[in-house]
Design an enzyme around this catalytic site. Structure first.
Site, PDB file in Angstrom:
ATOM      1  N   ARG A  13      23.556  20.940   0.621  1.00  0.00           N
ATOM      2  CA  ARG A  13      24.207  19.640   0.426  1.00  0.00           C
ATOM      3  C   ARG A  13      23.749  18.932  -0.850  1.00  0.00           C
ATOM      4  O   ARG A  13      24.563  18.351  -1.572  1.00  0.00           O
ATOM      5  CB  ARG A  13      23.908  18.757   1.650  1.00  0.00           C
ATOM      6  CG  ARG A  13      24.787  17.566   1.695  1.00  0.00           C
ATOM      7  CD  ARG A  13      24.713  16.821   3.004  1.00  0.00           C
ATOM      8  NE  ARG A  13      25.334  15.526   2.774  1.00  0.00           N
ATOM      9  CZ  ARG A  13      24.956  14.408   3.328  1.00  0.00           C
ATOM     10  NH1 ARG A  13      23.970  14.402   4.207  1.00  0.00           N
ATOM     11  NH2 ARG A  13      25.557  13.277   3.041  1.00  0.00           N
ATOM     12  N   GLU A  29       0.823  -1.220   0.000  1.00  0.00           N
ATOM     13  CA  GLU A  29       0.000   0.000   0.000  1.00  0.00           C
ATOM     14  C   GLU A  29       0.850   1.261   0.000  1.00  0.00           C
ATOM     15  O   GLU A  29       0.461   2.289  -0.553  1.00  0.00           O
ATOM     16  CB  GLU A  29      -0.935   0.021   1.217  1.00  0.00           C
ATOM     17  CG  GLU A  29      -2.077  -0.983   1.161  1.00  0.00           C
ATOM     18  CD  GLU A  29      -1.725  -2.313   1.795  1.00  0.00           C
ATOM     19  OE1 GLU A  29      -0.521  -2.564   2.044  1.00  0.00           O
ATOM     20  OE2 GLU A  29      -2.645  -3.121   2.049  1.00  0.00           O
ATOM     21  N   PHE A  57     -12.264  -7.907  15.061  1.00  0.00           N
ATOM     22  CA  PHE A  57     -10.998  -8.108  14.352  1.00  0.00           C
ATOM     23  C   PHE A  57     -10.703  -6.935  13.398  1.00  0.00           C
ATOM     24  O   PHE A  57     -11.558  -6.556  12.606  1.00  0.00           O
ATOM     25  CB  PHE A  57     -11.111  -9.426  13.568  1.00  0.00           C
ATOM     26  CG  PHE A  57      -9.962  -9.688  12.651  1.00  0.00           C
ATOM     27  CD1 PHE A  57      -8.715 -10.059  13.148  1.00  0.00           C
ATOM     28  CD2 PHE A  57     -10.119  -9.578  11.278  1.00  0.00           C
ATOM     29  CE1 PHE A  57      -7.654 -10.308  12.284  1.00  0.00           C
ATOM     30  CE2 PHE A  57      -9.059  -9.830  10.416  1.00  0.00           C
ATOM     31  CZ  PHE A  57      -7.828 -10.198  10.925  1.00  0.00           C
ATOM     32  N   GLN A  58      -9.531  -6.371  13.490  1.00  0.00           N
ATOM     33  CA  GLN A  58      -9.085  -5.230  12.669  1.00  0.00           C
ATOM     34  C   GLN A  58     -10.018  -4.033  12.785  1.00  0.00           C
ATOM     35  O   GLN A  58     -10.065  -3.186  11.911  1.00  0.00           O
ATOM     36  CB  GLN A  58      -8.925  -5.630  11.195  1.00  0.00           C
ATOM     37  CG  GLN A  58      -7.680  -6.464  10.938  1.00  0.00           C
ATOM     38  CD  GLN A  58      -7.352  -6.616   9.465  1.00  0.00           C
ATOM     39  OE1 GLN A  58      -8.232  -6.570   8.608  1.00  0.00           O
ATOM     40  NE2 GLN A  58      -6.086  -6.816   9.157  1.00  0.00           N
ATOM     41  N   PHE A  88      24.357   8.506   1.563  1.00  0.00           N
ATOM     42  CA  PHE A  88      24.074   9.855   2.063  1.00  0.00           C
ATOM     43  C   PHE A  88      24.279   9.911   3.577  1.00  0.00           C
ATOM     44  O   PHE A  88      24.789  10.887   4.123  1.00  0.00           O
ATOM     45  CB  PHE A  88      22.624  10.204   1.708  1.00  0.00           C
ATOM     46  CG  PHE A  88      22.320  11.677   1.639  1.00  0.00           C
ATOM     47  CD1 PHE A  88      22.838  12.468   0.622  1.00  0.00           C
ATOM     48  CD2 PHE A  88      21.487  12.282   2.576  1.00  0.00           C
ATOM     49  CE1 PHE A  88      22.542  13.817   0.545  1.00  0.00           C
ATOM     50  CE2 PHE A  88      21.187  13.638   2.506  1.00  0.00           C
ATOM     51  CZ  PHE A  88      21.714  14.400   1.491  1.00  0.00           C
ATOM     52  N   ILE A  89      23.881   8.816   4.241  1.00  0.00           N
ATOM     53  CA  ILE A  89      23.983   8.768   5.698  1.00  0.00           C
ATOM     54  C   ILE A  89      25.403   8.368   6.117  1.00  0.00           C
ATOM     55  O   ILE A  89      25.928   8.843   7.128  1.00  0.00           O
ATOM     56  CB  ILE A  89      22.936   7.783   6.272  1.00  0.00           C
ATOM     57  CG1 ILE A  89      21.543   8.152   5.768  1.00  0.00           C
ATOM     58  CG2 ILE A  89      22.972   7.777   7.804  1.00  0.00           C
ATOM     59  CD1 ILE A  89      21.124   9.588   6.002  1.00  0.00           C
ATOM     60  N   VAL A 117      15.393   9.179  -2.858  1.00  0.00           N
ATOM     61  CA  VAL A 117      16.002   9.999  -1.810  1.00  0.00           C
ATOM     62  C   VAL A 117      17.301   9.353  -1.345  1.00  0.00           C
ATOM     63  O   VAL A 117      17.359   8.141  -1.127  1.00  0.00           O
ATOM     64  CB  VAL A 117      15.014  10.170  -0.634  1.00  0.00           C
ATOM     65  CG1 VAL A 117      15.695  10.742   0.589  1.00  0.00           C
ATOM     66  CG2 VAL A 117      13.860  11.065  -1.065  1.00  0.00           C
ATOM     67  N   GLU A 140      27.341  11.396   6.301  1.00  0.00           N
ATOM     68  CA  GLU A 140      27.045  12.145   7.536  1.00  0.00           C
ATOM     69  C   GLU A 140      27.777  11.521   8.716  1.00  0.00           C
ATOM     70  O   GLU A 140      28.326  12.239   9.560  1.00  0.00           O
ATOM     71  CB  GLU A 140      25.536  12.148   7.803  1.00  0.00           C
ATOM     72  CG  GLU A 140      24.781  13.108   6.906  1.00  0.00           C
ATOM     73  CD  GLU A 140      23.276  13.079   7.130  1.00  0.00           C
ATOM     74  OE1 GLU A 140      22.611  13.958   6.587  1.00  0.00           O
ATOM     75  OE2 GLU A 140      22.767  12.179   7.828  1.00  0.00           O
TER      76      GLU A 140
END
Ligand code: FAD
Length: 597
Positions: free
Chosen positions: A258, A53, A115-116, A473-474, A388, A477
């Protein structure tokens, strides 16, 4: 014609009247009336079966970004609905009109802890501009219509929870209608002449102006260029606004911070005046980018954003294009200035550097050469759905964009995984245009099950995966802020094999010399109607950090400069200060240490 209609079908007809062509989601017991209605209306509205989803919600949000129209998705009660969240938050943060229909237990079991079954309203309260549970069959089409109007008017997410039994009930056929035909856009505000004249007065006196153009200048790129040429003011853009300008405009500084380019980061600290137009740059305060700027002129349509990012000297409430055209008429034409020449030369120097990396023919395969291959094969009106991570940064640096292109990503929420769902909607929305999905391997792994959706719907999309087995990217950093690396590297995966198993055409590029042949074949496959995946096994090095340049002998040690140049293959790359000094301008701020996050 029958006097009655199933309430669910009436609701879907409302969607049709609003021009909705595709609706994304996965069925479930609590949303099956919607499925029944979509089945009945399948000639008019296409249900797109995604494999998660979240992908449906991201596709809906990206649909709004590519077309400007409402995106629609759904999920069943409980987890089906909550799986939508990342896409819904993406829409919320980027102010996109999206409708999410959430399944709910039949009314007979609501409030019974079945339920749900739960009170769904609070779950969606924060993400939405409109959030209601349908109470009767008769009001279902009305609530859907209201939700759509609110999503458009408030530029956000509308959520409708639908108890499943209501959609199967008969309601009077004449009792519903859609308000789609009543929609109108606000006309552009008329401009205040005194504000325009005050801006022109500053611009006529300013020697060092930058036009900082945000996405409010979309469709007005040519007008901004005319103002830039008349004022001899280079143009900086926000990172999401590169496709408003030809990539080779001589005075295009690029973006700051950046996800950025060197010329923009260097120019701002030296600028005297900034024309902040159609722009809500979210790094303004945290990087203090305007700290040396003396005159700040803002042009924006949204009163809530006036004066938000910096104290204004002049405020113009107007459409960006209208105001820029008006200013261009009234400002005095400047002869070529030292500021202009220094920046144009600095931009040229940066472009030489970038081109050198992109056109290397030996050494390990790097991301740069992959972009070169994309540029060689991209059509002039290609659409790029960009993920991203490093890929956001490298796409704005290396794609040769122009105003016929479209480049979209998750701008503010910055959710990984947006590339592939965005490409699905782009291809459905613009079947005749070439569509690229560009992702890093980290982001691709979050949504790669939906490559099967592309294949199932025979969507000829070229998916490029920049694979170097790391969250680059991280990782960069962590290099700057941490004591070591943790959690930023992972096992490499054979993405081509996965893609083949899903029925796509797939290739693995390991060397620079592989690229041309593979991209030629990919283009043939795409033209023949196949979904394509290119798994580009690129090297792991860090792209040059333009927010932390070590190039200027006035403020950096020779040894450090040498190391920086060696690491980033930056032989020949010069600091702006050199070009400014050559033009007789004293650089006021030589460091480009602008922060970054
Ligand atoms: P918006 O935030 O949408 O603002 C547009 C402004 O224009 C609003 O004020 C609006 O009211 C106004 N407007 C709209 N239409 C009109 C009109 N017709 N006339 C007048 N005004 C109008 N961006 C960077 O620049 N640098 C970065 O380093 C950077 N890093 C990022 C990192 C990642 C991983 C990602 C995913 C994104 C990054 N971005 C970066 C993008 C950034 O998050 C913002 O999305 C972007 O800077 C905002 O651009 P904007 O101000 O043009 O758009």
């Amino acid at each position: 014609m029958s006097d009655t209609i199933k309430s669910g079908i009436a609701a879907v007809k409302v969607l049709e009247e609003w021009g909705v062509k595709h609706i994304y989601g996965i069925p479930g017991g609590s949303i099956n009336t919607l499925m029944d209605a979509l089945l009945a209306e399948k000639e008019k509205i296409s249900y797109i079966q995604v494999r998660h989803e979240e992908v449906g919600a991201m596709a809906a949000s990206m649909h709004a970004k590519f077309t400007g129209h409402l995106g629609v998705c759904f999920g069943s009660a409980g987890p089906g609905g909550t799986h939508l969240m990342n896409g819904l938050y993406d829409a919320r943060e980027d102010h996109m009109p999206v409708l999410a229909i959430i399944g709910q237990f039949p009314t007979t079991g609501m409030n019974m802890d079945a339920f749900q079954e739960m009170n769904e309203n609070p779950i969606y309260a924060d993400v939405s501009v409109y959030n209601r549970t349908v109470m009767t069959a008769e009001q279902l089409p009305h609530v859907i219509d209201e939700a759509i109007r609110q999503a458009y008017a408030k530029k956000g997410v509308a959520v409708v929870q639908l108890p499943v039994d209501l959609g199967w009930k008969d309601i009077p056929a004449k009792a519903f209608y859609s308000s789609a035909a009543a929609q109108r856009k606000y006309p552009n505000p008329s401009m205040n002449l005194a504000d325009l004249e005050a801006a022109a007065d500053i611009l006529n006196r300013s020697e060092k102006t930058i036009i900082f153009a945000g996405i409010g200048t979309r469709k007005a790129g040519e007008d901004v260029i005319k103002l830039s040429q008349k004022l001899k003011a280079p143009i900086a853009v926000t990172a999401i606004n590169f496709d408003s300008f030809p990539h080779d405009y001589e005075a295009l500084l690029g973006s700051a911070n950046r996800v950025a380019t060197k010329p923009a980061n260097e120019a701002f600290p030296n600028a005297e005046t900034v024309v902040f137009v159609g722009n809500n740059y979210p790094f303004a305060e945290v990087t203090d980018i305007f700290k040396n700027v003396k005159n700040f002129i803002q042009i924006d349509l949204n009163v809530a954003n006036l004066g938000k990012r910096h104290a204004n000297d002049v405020t113009i409430l107007a459409d960006a294009g209208d105001a820029v055209r008006e200013l261009t008429k009234i400002v005095q034409e400047k002869a070529e200035t030292a500021w202009w020449r220094a920046n144009v030369n600095n931009i040229k120097n940066w472009r030489d550097y970038v081109r050198h990396l992109e056109t290397k023919t030996s050494g390990d395969l790097q991301l740069y050469q992959v972009y070169n291959a994309i540029n060689q094969h991209a059509k002039t009106d290609a659409i790029f759905s960009v993920d991203v991570g490093d890929v956001t940064q490298t796409s704005i640096r290396h794609l040769h964009m122009n105003p016929q292109h479209m480049w979209r990503t998750s701008n503010i929420f910055a959710t990984m995984g947006i590339g592939l769902p965005g490409a699905i909607t782009a291809k459905l929305d613009f079947p005749d245009r070439q569509v690229w999905s560009l992702s890093g391997d980290g982001a691709f792994q979050m949504v790669m099950q939906d490559l099967a959706t592309q294949v199932q719907y025979k969507l000829p999309i070229v998916n490029v995966v920049f694979a170097n087995a790391q969250y680059g990217f991280i990782k960069d950093e962590q290099e700057d802020t941490n004591t070591g690396y943790l959690g930023v590297e992972f096992m490499d995966v054979d993405y081509a094999k996965i893609a083949e198993a899903m029925g796509a055409k797939a290739y693995t590029a390991r060397k620079i010399e592989d690229l041309n042949g593979i991209f030629d074949q990919a283009e043939n496959d795409r033209a023949a109607g196949f979904t394509v995946l290119i798994d580009a096994k690129i090297s792991v090095e860090r792209p040059i950090p333009v927010e932390k340049l070590v190039l200027d002998p006035a403020i950096h040690q020779t040894e450090d400069i040498k190391k920086f140049i060696l690491r980033y293959e930056a032989e020949g790359l010069k600091p702006l200060s050199e070009f400014l000094e050559a033009e007789g301008i004293q650089p006021v701020y030589k460091s480009t240490e602008l922060g970054g996050f």
